[in-house]
Design a protein around this motif. Structure first.
Motif, PDB file in Angstrom:
ATOM      1  N   ASP A 204      31.587 -15.002-142.022  1.00  0.00           N
ATOM      2  CA  ASP A 204      31.546 -14.445-140.673  1.00  0.00           C
ATOM      3  C   ASP A 204      32.441 -13.219-140.562  1.00  0.00           C
ATOM      4  N   MET A 205      33.612 -13.282-141.197  1.00  0.00           N
ATOM      5  CA  MET A 205      34.529 -12.148-141.157  1.00  0.00           C
ATOM      6  C   MET A 205      33.927 -10.938-141.861  1.00  0.00           C
ATOM      7  N   LEU A 206      33.219 -11.194-142.969  1.00  0.00           N
ATOM      8  CA  LEU A 206      32.556 -10.103-143.683  1.00  0.00           C
ATOM      9  C   LEU A 206      31.473  -9.479-142.814  1.00  0.00           C
ATOM     10  N   MET A 207      30.676 -10.325-142.136  1.00  0.00           N
ATOM     11  CA  MET A 207      29.623  -9.805-141.272  1.00  0.00           C
ATOM     12  C   MET A 207      30.209  -9.002-140.108  1.00  0.00           C
ATOM     13  N   ALA A 208      31.341  -9.463-139.586  1.00  0.00           N
ATOM     14  CA  ALA A 208      31.984  -8.744-138.481  1.00  0.00           C
ATOM     15  C   ALA A 208      32.472  -7.372-138.940  1.00  0.00           C
ATOM     16  N   ARG A 209      33.017  -7.301-140.162  1.00  0.00           N
ATOM     17  CA  ARG A 209      33.462  -6.004-140.693  1.00  0.00           C
ATOM     18  C   ARG A 209      32.269  -5.065-140.867  1.00  0.00           C
ATOM     19  N   ARG A 210      31.158  -5.625-141.307  1.00  0.00           N
ATOM     20  CA  ARG A 210      29.975  -4.782-141.483  1.00  0.00           C
ATOM     21  C   ARG A 210      29.463  -4.249-140.150  1.00  0.00           C
ATOM     22  N   ALA A 232      43.743 -25.455-153.499  1.00  0.00           N
ATOM     23  CA  ALA A 232      42.963 -26.536-152.890  1.00  0.00           C
ATOM     24  C   ALA A 232      41.936 -27.076-153.887  1.00  0.00           C
ATOM     25  N   LEU A 233      41.266 -26.184-154.595  1.00  0.00           N
ATOM     26  CA  LEU A 233      40.334 -26.630-155.626  1.00  0.00           C
ATOM     27  C   LEU A 233      41.081 -27.350-156.746  1.00  0.00           C
ATOM     28  N   GLY A 234      42.255 -26.836-157.086  1.00  0.00           N
ATOM     29  CA  GLY A 234      43.052 -27.499-158.107  1.00  0.00           C
ATOM     30  C   GLY A 234      43.444 -28.910-157.700  1.00  0.00           C
ATOM     31  N   TYR A 235      43.703 -29.088-156.412  1.00  0.00           N
ATOM     32  CA  TYR A 235      44.017 -30.426-155.903  1.00  0.00           C
ATOM     33  C   TYR A 235      42.835 -31.363-156.128  1.00  0.00           C
ATOM     34  N   LEU A 236      41.636 -30.891-155.818  1.00  0.00           N
ATOM     35  CA  LEU A 236      40.441 -31.715-156.039  1.00  0.00           C
ATOM     36  C   LEU A 236      40.262 -32.015-157.522  1.00  0.00           C
ATOM     37  N   HIS A 237      40.422 -30.998-158.348  1.00  0.00           N
ATOM     38  CA  HIS A 237      40.252 -31.216-159.785  1.00  0.00           C
ATOM     39  C   HIS A 237      41.278 -32.218-160.319  1.00  0.00           C
ATOM     40  N   GLY A 238      42.479 -32.177-159.765  1.00  0.00           N
ATOM     41  CA  GLY A 238      43.502 -33.131-160.181  1.00  0.00           C
ATOM     42  C   GLY A 238      43.166 -34.560-159.825  1.00  0.00           C
ATOM     43  N   ARG A 239      42.263 -34.734-158.877  1.00  0.00           N
ATOM     44  CA  ARG A 239      41.783 -36.069-158.500  1.00  0.00           C
ATOM     45  C   ARG A 239      40.424 -36.363-159.113  1.00  0.00           C
ATOM     46  N   ASP A 240      40.066 -35.586-160.132  1.00  0.00           N
ATOM     47  CA  ASP A 240      38.784 -35.740-160.846  1.00  0.00           C
ATOM     48  C   ASP A 240      37.594 -35.544-159.920  1.00  0.00           C
ATOM     49  N   LEU A 241      37.723 -34.588-159.005  1.00  0.00           N
ATOM     50  CA  LEU A 241      36.629 -34.247-158.091  1.00  0.00           C
ATOM     51  C   LEU A 241      36.244 -32.783-158.312  1.00  0.00           C
ATOM     52  N   LEU A 242      34.972 -32.505-158.134  1.00  0.00           N
ATOM     53  CA  LEU A 242      34.455 -31.142-158.251  1.00  0.00           C
ATOM     54  C   LEU A 242      33.874 -30.723-156.904  1.00  0.00           C
ATOM     55  N   TYR A 243      34.178 -29.503-156.494  1.00  0.00           N
ATOM     56  CA  TYR A 243      33.694 -29.023-155.188  1.00  0.00           C
ATOM     57  C   TYR A 243      32.218 -28.632-155.249  1.00  0.00           C
ATOM     58  N   CYS A 244      31.815 -27.968-156.294  1.00  0.00           N
ATOM     59  CA  CYS A 244      30.419 -27.646-156.632  1.00  0.00           C
ATOM     60  C   CYS A 244      29.789 -26.513-155.826  1.00  0.00           C
ATOM     61  N   ASP A 245      30.119 -26.370-154.542  1.00  0.00           N
ATOM     62  CA  ASP A 245      29.388 -25.402-153.719  1.00  0.00           C
ATOM     63  C   ASP A 245      30.338 -24.453-152.993  1.00  0.00           C
ATOM     64  N   PHE A 246      31.308 -23.926-153.719  1.00  0.00           N
ATOM     65  CA  PHE A 246      32.228 -22.983-153.082  1.00  0.00           C
ATOM     66  C   PHE A 246      31.516 -21.656-152.836  1.00  0.00           C
ATOM     67  N   LYS A 247      31.756 -21.086-151.643  1.00  0.00           N
ATOM     68  CA  LYS A 247      31.209 -19.789-151.250  1.00  0.00           C
ATOM     69  C   LYS A 247      31.923 -19.357-149.976  1.00  0.00           C
ATOM     70  N   PRO A 248      31.811 -18.087-149.573  1.00  0.00           N
ATOM     71  CA  PRO A 248      32.528 -17.611-148.384  1.00  0.00           C
ATOM     72  C   PRO A 248      32.196 -18.387-147.118  1.00  0.00           C
ATOM     73  N   SER A 304      32.388 -15.451-155.374  1.00  0.00           N
ATOM     74  CA  SER A 304      32.729 -15.271-153.964  1.00  0.00           C
ATOM     75  C   SER A 304      33.650 -14.071-153.772  1.00  0.00           C
ATOM     76  N   LEU A 305      34.624 -13.916-154.653  1.00  0.00           N
ATOM     77  CA  LEU A 305      35.509 -12.751-154.574  1.00  0.00           C
ATOM     78  C   LEU A 305      34.700 -11.464-154.681  1.00  0.00           C
ATOM     79  N   ALA A 306      33.732 -11.456-155.591  1.00  0.00           N
ATOM     80  CA  ALA A 306      32.910 -10.262-155.778  1.00  0.00           C
ATOM     81  C   ALA A 306      32.111  -9.942-154.520  1.00  0.00           C
ATOM     82  N   VAL A 307      31.485 -10.942-153.928  1.00  0.00           N
ATOM     83  CA  VAL A 307      30.664 -10.724-152.738  1.00  0.00           C
ATOM     84  C   VAL A 307      31.499 -10.178-151.589  1.00  0.00           C
ATOM     85  N   LEU A 308      32.726 -10.645-151.463  1.00  0.00           N
ATOM     86  CA  LEU A 308      33.580 -10.225-150.349  1.00  0.00           C
ATOM     87  C   LEU A 308      34.168  -8.837-150.551  1.00  0.00           C
TER      88      LEU A 308
END
Length: 711
Positions: A204-210, A232-248, A304-308
């Motif tokens: 949303d912030m990216l769209m607002a800038r545009r 935050a992702l590292g915290y999940l990985h430390g609990r043997d969890l994968l986020y899988c769908d990270f995006k802006p 995600s970094l690239a897209v932003l």
């Protein structure tokens, strides 16, 4: 709560992860990584966030089973929101199941739909058990788009098992899991109850800038957001969890908080049964075949970094599995370290990516420091977790005062002996043994390290280093080959290959090795310093200057970078630029005087003729302020007065063209005055000379330069 459009299930094999002995934790600050103040995003009034007419656009309607388009319009008529897939007969429904006023579990009062995503509708509700006359507790209910979707139902059940245990300040909190009868079928439908985060998603912030005419977010802000979400992702990985769908879409910035939302795609590392959800353009290419992993999560962050940060047209189509050409993206052409960060995090080979979120965070923060310092000129040094400081400054010959001739060009062997070294991994079995080594003789060290009480990677690396210092480059190369066979992804092997190549006067080979290290560690100034030195030795002065500049801007402790810049600038006749860099060496540095001596010599640089008498007077004042010992003062006095005399003779300026009363090191700015000064300096050097022949030669020079007098 932001929508998370575009997530689609992927049929995959067993999930995979790869551990790494190279992983080391990363420190971090608060929001903005303690380095940048991010814009404050005000909280959004929950009542204004509810959708007035909740619908799923036809372009996003697909069958949950065969993934064929469904619910599409024809001949100008809109498609149906409910029905059956014409391809496989699976029922579909894209209508929200809950309406304003519905009471769920006798506790949560629905206000309306907030958004829809790949796994389900998202509703805003008021928690009646907590709300009172003073304030309301707003929560989000996340259900399913299609209650007949077995995979989606299974994902919801999985969420109920373990997501309520997740507790991290940058991850949305799951409060509860409730059921409510479907209004049409009466079949119980599960809903996740989570905290309401009333800010803006990064998308949303990216769209607002545009909308304001800015096509992307500032790079420093993008990196700061990355530094916040990686732990935050590292915290999940430390609990043997994968986020899988990270995006802006799945990151909310609310006031001074950043939170990961929509945990619908989270799964356990060893889960090889559940459907894998991801978004085209963000999902790692190997997920469809081998399943999700920590490295696949890292990939989504890089994308995600690239897209932003830049206009990434075709990121989900043409460039779905690669980055655009660097030359075609101005930001990537300008920010090489950032480009290398993206290259490593989105490498097609999972083993070549950062292996932990902490690894990536550590390098990302280094790149952020570089970007900020390049923008405002304020150094932002930090103690490296990977490298020692440089062992000594190299290429400082212009500031050395001795009786020996000092090489003008940078010497590779001197660089090899001065560059920083990789930090010893304290968890390595041989770390204790290495701490007991006290000998400084390379041959003795080789003898001890060839028969160690314990063999380990660190012991082998120390043996390689000892062999390089002893001149046994062939033995060092053999040891590095053995280490590379054990772990082909250990950047330290390439580092010592570069050191060995410089020691053997093979700057071209060193450049290849150090370039590989820079690719692995794009946030490390030491990697940029080593590559810059090898570039300079191979004659690529312009490329070396850019890297030296970036190193020096970040950390004024890398004195070699300052001298490298000054050397290259002076070689291109940019005397003022060279002086400006040398003057930046802080007073507290042990190399401050050396830098000032180099500045004096730069003022007299033969390659760029002295333009004006003022240059001489400034150099004279600089030398007088140094307070050097007698010998060094005499030697530099001779250098300066000889240069000034040569200039005065060459320009043949009449006295009235010279500054009135001008004096150089206390002597009149005239041929007579300069000759008297040189005579005195030569006689001073003769007095302190230890060698009789040298003493006689200096006296002869004094007599020869003395002006003719009547006495």
């Amino acid at each position: 709560m932001a929508t998370t459009p575009g997530s689609v299930p992927t049929i995959s094999g067993r999930g995979s992860t790869r551990g790494s002995g190279r992983s080391r934790g990363a420190s971090r600050g608060g929001l903005g990584a303690g380095l940048i103040e991010l814009p404050r995003v005000p909280l959004r009034d929950p009542a204004t966030a509810v959708m007035r007419d909740p619908k799923v656009s036809e372009s996003r309607r697909y069958c949950s089973k065969c993934e064929e388009p469904v619910g599409r319009g024809r001949d100008g008529k809109p498609g149906r929101s409910e029905g059956f897939c014409q391809n496989c007969g699976t029922p579909f429904s894209f209508l929200p199941r809950l309406s304003q006023g519905d009471l769920i579990n006798d506790r949560y009062e629905v206000l309306g739909a907030l958004a829809y995503g790949g796994l389900g509708w998202i509703y805003l509700a008021r928690d009646r058990n907590v709300s009172d006359s003073v304030s309301d507790r707003w929560v989000v209910l996340k259900g399913l788009i299609n209650t007949a979707d077995a995979d989606a139902m299974a994902a919801a059940v999985t969420e109920r098992r373990y997501l309520v245990e997740i507790d991290h300040p940058s991850i949305v909190k799951i409060h509860d899991f409730v059921q409510h009868p479907d209004p049409k079928t009466g079949v119980p439908v599960g809903y996740i109850v989570m905290e309401y985060v009333g800010g803006q998603s990064l998308r949303d912030m990216l769209m607002a800038r545009r909308a304001e005419g800015q096509r992307v977010l500032p790079l420093a802000e993008v990196l700061a957001y990355g530094a916040e979400v990686l732990p935050a992702l590292g915290y999940l990985h430390g609990r043997d969890l994968l986020y899988c769908d990270f995006k802006p879409d799945n990151v909310i910035h609310a006031e001074e908080q950043l939170k990961l939302i929509d945990l619908g795609a989270v799964r356990r590392v060893d889960d090889d049964v559940s459907a894998v959800y991801g978004t085209p353009g963000y999902q790692a290419p190997e997920v469809a075949d081998v399943g999700p992993s920590v490295a696949a999560d890292i990939y989504t962050v890089g994308r995600s970094l690239a897209v932003l940060s830049f206009e990434f047209r075709g990121f989900s189509t043409t460039y779905a599995g690669k980055l655009p050409d660097r030359a075609g993206v101005p930001l990537l052409a300008q920010e090489e370290s950032y480009y290398r960060l993206l290259v490593r995090s989105t490498h097609r080979d999972p083993d070549r990516r950062f292996q932990t979120a902490a690894d990536m965070s550590d390098q990302l923060l280094g790149v952020l420091r570089e970007v900020l310092s390049a923008n405002d000129g304020v150094p932002r040094p930090v103690v490296s977790r990977q490298f020692t400081p440089e062992r000594r400054a190299f290429g400082t010959g212009a500031g050395e005062v001795s009786g020996e001739a000092i090489p003008v060009e940078l010497q590779p062997a001197g660089v090899a002996a001065a560059l920083p070294l990789p930090q010893v991994d304290v968890l390595d079995p041989g770390a204790g043994f290495l701490a007991t080594l006290s000998s400084t003789d390379p041959a003795e060290l080789v003898r001890q390290l060839e028969s160690p009480p314990v063999r380990s990677t660190e012991v082998s690396l120390r043996l390689v280093r000892a062999r390089i210092e002893a001149g046994d480059l062939a033995g060092a190369a053999a040891g590095l080959e053995e280490l590379a066979a054990t772990d082909p992804f250990d950047w330290r092997v390439d580092w010592y290959r570069g050191i060995a190549a410089m020691a053997g006067d093979s700057a071209g080979d060193a450049r290849v090795a150090f370039d590989a290290v820079y690719g692995e560690l794009p946030g490390e100034p030491a990697a940029r310093l080593a590559l810059a030195a090898s570039m300079e030795c191979t004659g690529d002065k312009e490329a070396a200057l850019r890297l030296y500049d970036r190193v020096w801007r970040v950390d004024r402790g890398f004195i070699s970078a300052a001298f490298g810049m000054a050397r290259i600038l002076l070689g291109s006749d940019d005397r003022s630029g060279a002086l400006a860099v040398l003057d930046q060496v802080p007073d507290s540095s042990s190399h401050h005087v050396t830098a000032q001596v180099a500045a004096v010599r730069a003022s007299l640089h033969k390659g760029g003729p002295i333009a004006h008498a003022d240059d001489l007077l400034r150099a004279s004042g600089r030398l007088e302020r140094l307070g050097l010992d007698v010998e060094r003062q005499a030697r530099l006095t001779v250098e300066m007065l000889e240069a000034v005399l040569a200039w005065l003779t060459a320009t043949n300026l009449p006295p009235h063209r010279l500054p009135a009363g001008a004096r150089v090191l206390g002597h009149d700015l005239s041929e007579r005055g300069l000759r008297f000064g040189l005579e005195r300096a030569y006689r001073t050097m003769a007095q302190i000379a230890r060698d009789p022949d040298t003493k006689i030669a200096l006296v002869d020079r004094a007599n020869a330069v003395r002006p003719r007098t009547l006495v």
